[in-house]
Scaffold this active site. Structure first.
Site: not given
Ligand code: GLC
Length: 523
Positions: A205, A267
């Site tokens: 994440d 991500e």
């Molecule tokens: C990432 C996740 C999202 C979350 C954020 C904070 O972007 O995909 O859903 O709110 O991180 O952890």
């Protein structure tokens, strides 16, 4: 090296399960691990290779699990460790790999460390695991810098003794200080904990977060973006994509290298292709999510640009490209493409484009059913974005409505008890798995068919493609290794098909013509 020697993830189709919304086994209206286990047969039938489970760890659920209070335990809402072990064993039995989310940028404010930090004095060891700073101004009442939270409002919250702590997301998600050796050691422990339980990999994440510049300089307010730390050439956003982050990814990689066959995907909301590529260097993450297809309009030029940029970004590193049309943070693509019949037609066309591309595809649960985003009433909204934005941004709940499985009325088999955690539209009766399974023209049948061909046809070999000349509003590419041709028509008129035998089309064909909003696979 033969095809078989490629690591499994290089051309895998992953299925993202938003755990709250997939299947509820215990009737509390929220999806859970047992619910997933009960639906593994469906996932095998669909034909995906691997699962990505969103966070199911102990959490007060301020951001539905992305606020982790204990990263090495299962939240009772979703089950327990025994349920997790059973899920992994059964998934493996169905030939499915299991990957899970890892949330290293922040913890929950209920994490033991943060609770200790709150009880400890400014400057203490306990506070050093997070970003605690004095404020500005004579009484320290001005936040340490002007950073905004991705969810809206300031990225700093003041504690009773006057200091401020940093949270790039909700105040319940304090950012960890990655210069702290204990923070790093704890991540290694978490990785090993789940690897030893048999997981096949992780989705990291906010993989472009974590590291912060030492002096925490002000940001350019123009850098504000809702789900992204979007780094363009023009605006540098000091909150994200700092060079120090790569050391952390090397640390993750080192641990994974000790568990052959495991992988990590980051991500990475980083717009610059050169900077994106750093994350997937051979000693960092195996894969990086890029969101170029999510950001592209349904327009041949825009999609082609997204494909070219995605391929270029990974080429130098040798990593496989990844493709995503939807996830739990963005508006579902049926709706982005215009909704209704048009949106569905375009979504079908883009599914075949995505699945024709070399590399890794991530399917977001429900896209194989053609689910649209849902316009939820104000009272139902739960995403912290709604509150944090002062009710100006509705947030991400609309793409998180639970999956319809069977029957005529909500919750369509999602939950035994009836009510789901977000209201499900009554007209989803026509979108249930049950309604689509035997219908050859359904979205589900298109995905199943496409995945089967992708798995069995040699036309999908090779990791490169070449573009053909095509009429305006159209494109056609050919997989250089296997020879698959994929053509897309986003224009308003039918166009002649490239030569070849049709393997699959996203909609009805008109003789030798490719109709508008349609794509086709040929060999
Ligand atoms: C990432 C996740 C999202 C979350 C954020 C904070 O972007 O995909 O859903 O709110 O991180 O952890």
């Amino acid at each position: 090296m033969g095809e078989d020697a490629l690591p499994w993830w290089q051309d895998a189709v992953f299925y993202q399960i938003y755990v709250r919304s997939f299947a509820d086994s215990d009737g509390d209206g929220v999806g859970d691990l047992e619910g997933i286990r009960s639906r593994l047969g469906y996932l095998e039938l669909l034909g995906v290779d691997a699962l990505w489970l969103t966070p199911f760890f102990r959490s007060p659920m301020a951001d539905h699990g992305y606020d982790v209070a204990d990263p090495r335990d299962v939240d009772p809402l979703f089950g327990d460790l025994a349920a997790f072990d059973a899920l992994v064993a059964d998934a493996h039995g169905h030939g499915l790999k299991v990957t899970i989310d890892l949330v290293p940028n922040h913890t929950s404010d209920q994490h033991l460390w943060f609770q200790q930090a709150l009880r400890s004095a400014p400057g203490s060891r306990e506070r050093a695991r997070y970003y605690f700073r004095d404020g500005k101004g004579p009484d320290g009442s001005v936040p340490p810098n002007n950073w905004t939270s991705v969810f809206g409002g300031p990225a700093w919250t003041r504690v009773p003794d006057g200091q401020w702590y940093l949270h790039l997301f909700a105040p319940q998600q304090p950012d960890l200080n990655w210069d702290d050796s204990e923070v790093r050691a704890d991540l290694v422990q978490t990785l090993r904990f789940w690897l030893d339980r048999g997981v096949d990999g992780f989705r990291i994440d906010v993989a472009h977060g974590m590291a912060k510049p030492a002096d925490l300089p002000d940001m350019d307010p123009g850098a504000m973006a809702i789900m992204a730390g979007t780094q363009s050439h023009e605006v540098v956003d000091p909150r994200f994509d700092n060079d120090g982050v790569h050391d952390i990814h090397r640390l993750i990689r080192k641990v994974l290298d000790g568990y052959p066959g495991t992988m990590a995907v980051g991500e990475i909301w980083v717009d610059r292709d050169d900077r994106f590529s750093y994350y997937v260097r051979p000693d960092e993450l195996h894969l990086g999510f890029n969101f170029k297809l999510v950001e592209a309009d349904f327009d041949a030029d825009s999609v082609r640009r997204a494909i070219d940029r995605s391929l270029t970004a990974v080429k130098a590193t040798g990593a496989a490209p990844t493709w995503t049309l939807s996830n739990h943070d963005v508006v579902r693509h049926v709706t982005r493409y215009g909704g209704g019949d048009i949106g569905t037609r375009r979504a079908r066309a883009m599914a075949l484009v995505e699945l024709a591309l070399p590399g890794v595809t991530y399917i977001y649960n429900g896209e194989e059913l053609g689910l649209p985003n849902v316009d939820l009433p104000d009272w139902a909204l739960q995403d912290p974005v709604w509150e944090r934005s002062g009710h100006t941004e509705r947030g991400r709940d609309g793409c998180r409505v639970p999956l319809p499985w069977e029957g005529e009325i909500p919750s369509f088999g999602f939950s035994r008890a009836g009510a789901a955690w977000l209201p499900m539209p009554p007209h989803w009766a026509s979108l249930t798995v049950e309604a689509q399974l035997e219908d050859p023209d359904s979205m589900l049948s298109l995905y199943r068919h496409a995945l089967e061909i992708r798995k069995t046809s040699a036309a999908f070999g090779g990791d490169d493609l070449e573009w053909y000349g095509a009429p305006p509003g159209c494109f056609a590419f050919r997989r250089k290794g296997g020879g698959l041709i994929c053509a897309l028509n986003t224009s308003a008129a039918p166009v002649p098909l490239p030569p070849g035998e049709i393997l699959l089309a996203s909609g009805p064909m008109e003789g030798n013509q490719l109709p508008p909003e349609t794509s086709v696979w040929l060999v």
